[in-house]
Design a protein around this motif. Structure first.
Motif, PDB file in Angstrom:
ATOM      1  N   GLU A  51       1.283   8.621-101.789  1.00  0.00           N
ATOM      2  CA  GLU A  51       2.100   8.228-102.938  1.00  0.00           C
ATOM      3  C   GLU A  51       2.483   6.755-102.858  1.00  0.00           C
ATOM      4  N   GLU A  53       0.782   4.378-101.388  1.00  0.00           N
ATOM      5  CA  GLU A  53      -0.406   3.585-101.688  1.00  0.00           C
ATOM      6  C   GLU A  53      -0.673   3.540-103.181  1.00  0.00           C
ATOM      7  N   GLU A  54      -0.485   4.678-103.867  1.00  0.00           N
ATOM      8  CA  GLU A  54      -0.664   4.700-105.318  1.00  0.00           C
ATOM      9  C   GLU A  54       0.349   3.790-106.001  1.00  0.00           C
ATOM     10  N   THR A  55       1.589   3.839-105.543  1.00  0.00           N
ATOM     11  CA  THR A  55       2.632   2.982-106.111  1.00  0.00           C
ATOM     12  C   THR A  55       2.297   1.516-105.871  1.00  0.00           C
ATOM     13  N   ARG A  56       1.825   1.196-104.675  1.00  0.00           N
ATOM     14  CA  ARG A  56       1.431  -0.177-104.361  1.00  0.00           C
ATOM     15  C   ARG A  56       0.298  -0.641-105.273  1.00  0.00           C
ATOM     16  N   ASP A  57      -0.706   0.225-105.458  1.00  0.00           N
ATOM     17  CA  ASP A  57      -1.828  -0.130-106.319  1.00  0.00           C
ATOM     18  C   ASP A  57      -1.367  -0.363-107.758  1.00  0.00           C
ATOM     19  N   GLN A  58      -0.449   0.485-108.233  1.00  0.00           N
ATOM     20  CA  GLN A  58       0.082   0.306-109.587  1.00  0.00           C
ATOM     21  C   GLN A  58       0.856  -1.001-109.690  1.00  0.00           C
ATOM     22  N   ALA A  59       1.634  -1.310-108.665  1.00  0.00           N
ATOM     23  CA  ALA A  59       2.405  -2.555-108.671  1.00  0.00           C
ATOM     24  C   ALA A  59       1.474  -3.762-108.661  1.00  0.00           C
ATOM     25  N   THR A  61      -1.595  -3.894-109.813  1.00  0.00           N
ATOM     26  CA  THR A  61      -2.219  -3.966-111.133  1.00  0.00           C
ATOM     27  C   THR A  61      -1.252  -4.565-112.147  1.00  0.00           C
ATOM     28  N   TYR A  62      -0.002  -4.102-112.110  1.00  0.00           N
ATOM     29  CA  TYR A  62       1.005  -4.629-113.040  1.00  0.00           C
ATOM     30  C   TYR A  62       1.209  -6.130-112.822  1.00  0.00           C
ATOM     31  N   GLN A  64      -0.866  -8.282-111.537  1.00  0.00           N
ATOM     32  CA  GLN A  64      -2.042  -9.034-111.976  1.00  0.00           C
ATOM     33  C   GLN A  64      -2.045  -9.190-113.493  1.00  0.00           C
ATOM     34  N   GLN A  65      -1.694  -8.114-114.213  1.00  0.00           N
ATOM     35  CA  GLN A  65      -1.632  -8.195-115.668  1.00  0.00           C
ATOM     36  C   GLN A  65      -0.541  -9.166-116.104  1.00  0.00           C
TER      37      GLN A  65
END
Length: 104
Positions: A51, A53-59, A61-62, A64-65
């Motif tokens: 979980e 790691e998923e949160t880190r990946d989402q952060a 991505t956010y 970068q956008q």
């Protein structure tokens, strides 16, 4: 020592070796056995890690956008600034020309 005594003695020694080996194996497994609570803790920690790691990946991505949006906004603002500065420069030059024309 006759043949029967030798066979019995050998059988007792082999049986004792077997019992000692079995006992040693039991002790090793007894002390190295993983408890169910430890397995549950490992499962919980692995789920939490997943979980995180998923949160880190989402952060990531956010971020970068958001960085792309801000870079685009900065480029637009700089372009507007250059346009405004060019307009101000032209207005000053025109004002100076009018002043020269008016005085002259």
């Amino acid at each position: 020592m006759n043949r029967t005594e030798f066979i019995i003695t050998t059988a007792i020694i082999l049986f004792a070796a077997f019992v000692m080996g079995w006992f040693a194996n039991w002790l090793v497994h007894r002390f190295t056995r993983v408890k169910q609570s430890d397995v549950a803790d490992l499962d919980r920690m692995s789920q939490e890690l997943h979980e995180a790691e998923e949160t880190r990946d989402q952060a990531i991505t956010y971020l970068q956008q958001r960085e792309a949006e801000l870079s685009n906004q900065l480029a637009q603002t700089e372009a507007e600034l250059h346009a405004a500065m060019d307009g101000l420069r032209a207005a000053r030059q025109e004002c100076e020309e009018l002043r020269m024309h008016h005085e002259g």
